[in-house]
Scaffold this motif. Sequence first.
Motif, PDB file in Angstrom:
ATOM      1  N   LEU A 178       0.824  -1.210   0.000  1.00 27.69           N
ATOM      2  CA  LEU A 178       0.000   0.000   0.000  1.00 27.69           C
ATOM      3  C   LEU A 178       0.859   1.261   0.000  1.00 27.69           C
ATOM      4  O   LEU A 178       0.500   2.270  -0.616  1.00 27.69           O
ATOM      5  N   ARG A 179       2.009   1.211   0.691  1.00 25.40           N
ATOM      6  CA  ARG A 179       2.887   2.383   0.722  1.00 25.40           C
ATOM      7  C   ARG A 179       3.463   2.682  -0.660  1.00 25.40           C
ATOM      8  O   ARG A 179       3.641   3.836  -1.036  1.00 25.40           O
ATOM      9  N   VAL A 180       3.739   1.646  -1.413  1.00 20.21           N
ATOM     10  CA  VAL A 180       4.247   1.835  -2.778  1.00 20.21           C
ATOM     11  C   VAL A 180       3.118   2.269  -3.709  1.00 20.21           C
ATOM     12  O   VAL A 180       3.295   3.172  -4.533  1.00 20.21           O
ATOM     13  N   ILE A 181       1.961   1.655  -3.566  1.00 22.01           N
ATOM     14  CA  ILE A 181       0.802   2.013  -4.395  1.00 22.01           C
ATOM     15  C   ILE A 181       0.463   3.490  -4.237  1.00 22.01           C
ATOM     16  O   ILE A 181       0.136   4.180  -5.209  1.00 22.01           O
ATOM     17  N   ASP A 182       0.586   3.988  -3.015  1.00 20.25           N
ATOM     18  CA  ASP A 182       0.237   5.382  -2.749  1.00 20.25           C
ATOM     19  C   ASP A 182       1.145   6.351  -3.507  1.00 20.25           C
ATOM     20  O   ASP A 182       0.781   7.514  -3.696  1.00 20.25           O
ATOM     21  N   LYS A 183       2.316   5.890  -3.938  1.00 21.22           N
ATOM     22  CA  LYS A 183       3.263   6.763  -4.647  1.00 21.22           C
ATOM     23  C   LYS A 183       3.325   6.457  -6.143  1.00 21.22           C
ATOM     24  O   LYS A 183       4.218   6.950  -6.853  1.00 21.22           O
ATOM     25  N   LEU A 184       2.396   5.646  -6.649  1.00 21.35           N
ATOM     26  CA  LEU A 184       2.430   5.289  -8.070  1.00 21.35           C
ATOM     27  C   LEU A 184       2.273   6.502  -8.985  1.00 21.35           C
ATOM     28  O   LEU A 184       2.753   6.495 -10.119  1.00 21.35           O
ATOM     29  N   ASP A 185       1.606   7.549  -8.507  1.00 20.52           N
ATOM     30  CA  ASP A 185       1.405   8.733  -9.340  1.00 20.52           C
ATOM     31  C   ASP A 185       2.717   9.400  -9.734  1.00 20.52           C
ATOM     32  O   ASP A 185       2.745  10.234 -10.648  1.00 20.52           O
ATOM     33  N   ARG A 186       3.800   9.066  -9.058  1.00 25.24           N
ATOM     34  CA  ARG A 186       5.109   9.639  -9.401  1.00 25.24           C
ATOM     35  C   ARG A 186       5.686   9.005 -10.667  1.00 25.24           C
ATOM     36  O   ARG A 186       6.707   9.449 -11.178  1.00 25.24           O
ATOM     37  N   HIS A 187       5.037   7.951 -11.150  1.00 26.56           N
ATOM     38  CA  HIS A 187       5.540   7.223 -12.316  1.00 26.56           C
ATOM     39  C   HIS A 187       4.471   7.188 -13.413  1.00 26.56           C
ATOM     40  O   HIS A 187       3.267   7.239 -13.122  1.00 26.56           O
ATOM     41  N   PRO A 188       4.867   7.089 -14.684  1.00 27.92           N
ATOM     42  CA  PRO A 188       3.887   6.934 -15.767  1.00 27.92           C
ATOM     43  C   PRO A 188       3.110   5.640 -15.589  1.00 27.92           C
ATOM     44  O   PRO A 188       3.676   4.624 -15.138  1.00 27.92           O
ATOM     45  N   PRO A 189       1.819   5.620 -15.933  1.00 21.10           N
ATOM     46  CA  PRO A 189       1.019   4.386 -15.785  1.00 21.10           C
ATOM     47  C   PRO A 189       1.650   3.175 -16.462  1.00 21.10           C
ATOM     48  O   PRO A 189       1.517   2.049 -15.965  1.00 21.10           O
ATOM     49  N   ALA A 190       2.368   3.399 -17.563  1.00 18.86           N
ATOM     50  CA  ALA A 190       2.991   2.277 -18.268  1.00 18.86           C
ATOM     51  C   ALA A 190       4.068   1.593 -17.426  1.00 18.86           C
ATOM     52  O   ALA A 190       4.426   0.432 -17.690  1.00 18.86           O
ATOM     53  N   ASP A 191       4.583   2.292 -16.408  1.00 12.02           N
ATOM     54  CA  ASP A 191       5.655   1.734 -15.567  1.00 12.02           C
ATOM     55  C   ASP A 191       5.142   1.144 -14.259  1.00 12.02           C
ATOM     56  O   ASP A 191       5.950   0.653 -13.451  1.00 12.02           O
ATOM     57  N   TRP A 192       3.841   1.210 -14.003  1.00 14.11           N
ATOM     58  CA  TRP A 192       3.326   0.782 -12.708  1.00 14.11           C
ATOM     59  C   TRP A 192       3.659  -0.685 -12.399  1.00 14.11           C
ATOM     60  O   TRP A 192       4.022  -1.018 -11.276  1.00 14.11           O
TER      61      TRP A 192
END
Length: 473
Positions: free
Chosen positions: A203-217
């Motif tokens: 969850l801690r990593v998911i919360d910061k996914l916006d820092r990366h392009p969706p293609a890199d999630w």
Amino acid sequence: MRGSASVAKSAPLPISGFIEFLPEQQLILQEFIRRIRAAYELHGFSPIETPAVERVEVLTSKGGEAAEREIYAISRLLGQQDGAEASDSNLALHFDLTVPLARYVASYASQLSFPFRRYQIQKVWRGERAQAGRFREFYQCDIDIIGREQLSLLADAEMPAVIYDVFRSLAIGEFIIRISNRKILQGFLRHYGVDRDTSAAGLRVIDKLDRHPPADWNKVLIAQTTLSPDVVERVTGFFFGAGGATAETLQWLKDHDANADKDFALGVEELGVVVKAVGELGVPETHFKIDLRLARGLDYYTGTVFETLLVGHEAIGSICSGGRYDDLTGFFADEKLPGVGISIGLTRLMAQLLDKKIVKPRASTPAKVLVTSLDKKHLPDYLKIANALRSANIATEVFTEEARLGKQLKYALRKGIPLVIIAGDQELSQGQVQLKYLTEDFAQKDVEEIPLPEIAARVTEKLRVLGLCGIAW
């Protein structure tokens, strides 16, 4: 020779991470605080203030080792002295306002009315590495609603309503309030066999996914978590599949396979109640949306979570965040006190707004009028004029130094004072003054003749017409 001994001088450098604003910036900060306070009070929140210092065991009660690394301990420069309290060696500066709130509520529970609605605007201190947008001393502006044993979900819905009023008042651009519920992601991961510890880290990593392009999630989740590739595919598919309007997203969640998990189903139900009430509280759907990626990295939150972004300036990050927690005072008392709250990191926000030129300081003084001095013998008249304006609640400065009129006008222009009053022998003998709206070229067409008894009324009207009653940015 007296005074011949030289004294070593210290360089007047500010301390890294401890920001100092110029007067024109500080005026905006103070106006922000005024407007935030007004919005909080409009919704019925009461002010409190807790000491800058707390006992170390209080501050470490919820933060653990991570918080301990950031806490500033305090001590006397010369150490413990005769008569000093032994407890002085066990004090530290507070690093947020939530832990002090927990101690405060536990201390005064018998004297407070529940649900307890408080706001708190104070500085906090964190010993973290100073960098762009990160400070070691900064203002936080918090509100919380604390219940006794239980707290209605309508309290959760009030948070976006307050956020909406705050940021409309601040007038810094369009914003969107993201809303979710941590139970949904927790239940989703458990439904697909993820254990509690792996889920919390994920969850801690998911919360910061916006820092990366969706293609890199997918790559980010595989690299930074222990989630299996199959679960990662399900997680990103979950995010991409949940788009659409609020009603569509809620229906999609109700139809999802993970709805078989009790936490997932409860989170969806709670989210539905909250977003419905948010709309009923007057927040238009143009200003809020369900975003299932929102988890808030802190395990502290147990239900509804919020985050606010400036549209077009999302890189600034969250400008206001918070959420629901099950028990505020567990470390201090046996009684269960659930709550919900939000926080604005005001110093960080101000620094970002100034850096991006979203706000541009207009004046380095609150004065709206400068009474110029053409002749020292008329100083009593100038002071009377200033008193009349101040009696009408118009911030006024009198220029008391000896200087040519041109220099006085340039002084007003540099400070951003929009109106100047000019009165010499001729004007005062006729019982009037000149009122000048200051422009870069000092255009004479902006001069008005005003009778002395009408000064306050005419200046008030001029400020209203020019839109200069508040601070412009």
